[in-house]
Design an enzyme around this catalytic site. Structure first.
Site, PDB file in Angstrom:
ATOM      1  N   ASP A 181       0.827  -1.205   0.000  1.00  0.00           N
ATOM      2  CA  ASP A 181       0.000   0.000   0.000  1.00  0.00           C
ATOM      3  C   ASP A 181       0.865   1.259   0.000  1.00  0.00           C
ATOM      4  O   ASP A 181       1.967   1.254   0.549  1.00  0.00           O
ATOM      5  CB  ASP A 181      -0.897  -0.034   1.254  1.00  0.00           C
ATOM      6  N   ARG A 200      -5.481  -2.889   8.827  1.00  0.00           N
ATOM      7  CA  ARG A 200      -6.619  -3.755   8.498  1.00  0.00           C
ATOM      8  C   ARG A 200      -6.233  -4.732   7.402  1.00  0.00           C
ATOM      9  O   ARG A 200      -5.238  -4.548   6.701  1.00  0.00           O
ATOM     10  CB  ARG A 200      -7.840  -2.926   8.105  1.00  0.00           C
ATOM     11  N   LEU A 201      -7.093  -5.768   7.255  1.00  0.00           N
ATOM     12  CA  LEU A 201      -6.800  -6.814   6.263  1.00  0.00           C
ATOM     13  C   LEU A 201      -7.309  -6.448   4.868  1.00  0.00           C
ATOM     14  O   LEU A 201      -6.852  -7.024   3.874  1.00  0.00           O
ATOM     15  CB  LEU A 201      -7.436  -8.143   6.675  1.00  0.00           C
ATOM     16  N   SER A 202      -8.265  -5.524   4.795  1.00  0.00           N
ATOM     17  CA  SER A 202      -8.812  -5.099   3.499  1.00  0.00           C
ATOM     18  C   SER A 202      -9.190  -6.273   2.593  1.00  0.00           C
ATOM     19  O   SER A 202      -8.832  -6.296   1.406  1.00  0.00           O
ATOM     20  CB  SER A 202      -7.820  -4.171   2.776  1.00  0.00           C
ATOM     21  N   THR A 259     -10.754  -6.738  -5.590  1.00  0.00           N
ATOM     22  CA  THR A 259     -12.033  -6.624  -6.303  1.00  0.00           C
ATOM     23  C   THR A 259     -12.583  -5.196  -6.167  1.00  0.00           C
ATOM     24  O   THR A 259     -13.352  -4.748  -7.008  1.00  0.00           O
ATOM     25  CB  THR A 259     -13.061  -7.634  -5.735  1.00  0.00           C
ATOM     26  N   ASN A 319     -10.673  -2.498  -6.246  1.00  0.00           N
ATOM     27  CA  ASN A 319      -9.833  -1.554  -7.010  1.00  0.00           C
ATOM     28  C   ASN A 319     -10.433  -1.153  -8.358  1.00  0.00           C
ATOM     29  O   ASN A 319      -9.999  -0.177  -8.974  1.00  0.00           O
ATOM     30  CB  ASN A 319      -8.422  -2.121  -7.236  1.00  0.00           C
TER      31      ASN A 319
HETATM   32  C1  FPP Z   1      -1.654   0.161  -3.557  1.00  0.00           C
HETATM   33  O1  FPP Z   1      -1.230   1.495  -3.492  1.00  0.00           O
HETATM   34  C2  FPP Z   1      -1.076  -0.519  -4.738  1.00  0.00           C
HETATM   35  C3  FPP Z   1      -1.790  -1.103  -5.744  1.00  0.00           C
HETATM   36  C4  FPP Z   1      -3.261  -1.124  -5.795  1.00  0.00           C
HETATM   37  C5  FPP Z   1      -1.100  -1.750  -6.881  1.00  0.00           C
HETATM   38  C6  FPP Z   1       0.074  -2.589  -6.503  1.00  0.00           C
HETATM   39  C7  FPP Z   1       0.694  -3.150  -7.712  1.00  0.00           C
HETATM   40  C8  FPP Z   1       2.027  -3.218  -7.957  1.00  0.00           C
HETATM   41  C9  FPP Z   1       3.046  -2.732  -7.013  1.00  0.00           C
HETATM   42  C10 FPP Z   1       2.487  -3.840  -9.218  1.00  0.00           C
HETATM   43  C11 FPP Z   1       2.675  -5.327  -9.048  1.00  0.00           C
HETATM   44  C12 FPP Z   1       2.994  -5.958 -10.343  1.00  0.00           C
HETATM   45  C13 FPP Z   1       2.913  -7.286 -10.608  1.00  0.00           C
HETATM   46  C14 FPP Z   1       3.156  -7.800 -11.952  1.00  0.00           C
HETATM   47  C15 FPP Z   1       2.582  -8.257  -9.566  1.00  0.00           C
HETATM   48  P1  FPP Z   1      -2.319   2.638  -3.605  1.00  0.00           P
HETATM   49  O2  FPP Z   1      -2.466   3.009  -5.038  1.00  0.00           O
HETATM   50  O3  FPP Z   1      -3.572   2.200  -2.947  1.00  0.00           O
HETATM   51  O4  FPP Z   1      -1.648   3.802  -2.823  1.00  0.00           O
HETATM   52  P2  FPP Z   1      -2.385   4.909  -1.931  1.00  0.00           P
HETATM   53  O5  FPP Z   1      -3.006   4.168  -0.789  1.00  0.00           O
HETATM   54  O6  FPP Z   1      -1.269   5.788  -1.514  1.00  0.00           O
HETATM   55  O7  FPP Z   1      -3.384   5.575  -2.809  1.00  0.00           O
END
Ligand code: FPP
Length: 249
Positions: free
Chosen positions: A29, A203-205, A75, A77
């Protein structure tokens, strides 16, 4: 470079090899916040997040951790702006295509879990290819939860079991934990010993709800794109200080 010629990173002296978690799970995260703090678009955080994940996978392999499971896309996202969702789907596909050869060399077995049928067709094809090609590798088991939701996973397991009961293949009193686990996406991977969550939320989200019944949780304020070797080392030290009782005395 072949797997044998890769220089392995030593296990830090204060970590006991026999007390390392067998299976580490991660909620990656904070990508968006990391980028925002630098005045960059959110997608730059995801891009950097991929490099951080590659480093962690290599560290786990070097330190003989058997399994790494990461939450790449929940799910929930899908509710993000469409440009970000599209960027993530394209990123997953590109990374898979680019890294497959290296995963073969490093003996990584990759598996995707979640409702994969809702993903773009071209990504599904790349996922299938990577799982098939790495299926016989003997090194670290790398599991990527994509379009994954813990509640949905439990519901689909219930449906599959109910279906078998209806067909007379199993009796209701045969339903136990082992049978239930057999119908989860994560069958054969085993429960995580340690779940790391970056960026401070406790949290586990909806991640691995069944599997985390007894797993240890470690939360750090560090944002995912800044999660490095030292951070992982700290998480493992904290884990080694925990006393795991599994409900016993
Ligand atoms: C959460 O940060 C991150 C994600 C929803 C995406 C994570 C994906 C990767 C790191 C790429 C992985 C790639 C492969 C091929 C497995 P956020 O966007 O929720 O951050 P925020 O909470 O600061 O908004």
């Amino acid at each position: 470079m072949t797997a044998n010629s890769v220089v392995l990173q030593d296990l830090p002296a204060d970590l006991q090899r026999e007390c390392l978690p067998r299976h580490v799970a991660v909620i990656m995260d904070g990508n968006g916040r990391w980028a925002k703090r630098r005045g960059m678009p959110r997608i730059m955080g995801h891009r950097r997040g991929v490099d951080v994940l590659k480093n962690l996978l290599r560290l786990c392999r070097d330190w003989s951790i058997e399994a790494l499971t990461v939450y790449a896309f929940s799910t929930e996202n899908w509710g993000r702006p469409s440009e970000e969702v599209e960027f993530l789907m394209t990123l997953f596909e590109r990374v898979l295509r680019k890294e497959l050869q290296e995963m073969m060399q490093e003996d990584v077995r990759i598996r995707f879990v979640g409702n994969l049928s809702a993903l773009p067709r071209s990504l599904q094809a790349e996922i299938e290819r990577s799982m098939e090609e790495t299926a016989n590798n003997q090194g670290i088991q790398f599991t990527v939860a994509t379009n994954y939701g813990g509640r949905q996973e439990i519901i689909q397991a219930c449906r599959a079991i109910a279906d078998k009961v209806q067909q007379g293949l199993i009796q209701p009193d045969q339903i136990d934990e082992a049978l239930f686990e057999h119908h989860l996406y994560t069958v054969g991977i085993g429960d995580p010993d340690l779940l790391i969550r970056t960026s401070g939320e406790m949290r586990l989200s909806n991640f691995l709800l069944w599997q985390m019944a007894y797993g240890e949780i470690y939360v750090t304020d560090t944002l995912w794109p800044d999660f490095d070797r030292n951070e992982f080392h700290r998480a493992l030290c904290a884990y080694q200080q925990r006393e795991r009782r599994f409900g016993k005395l």
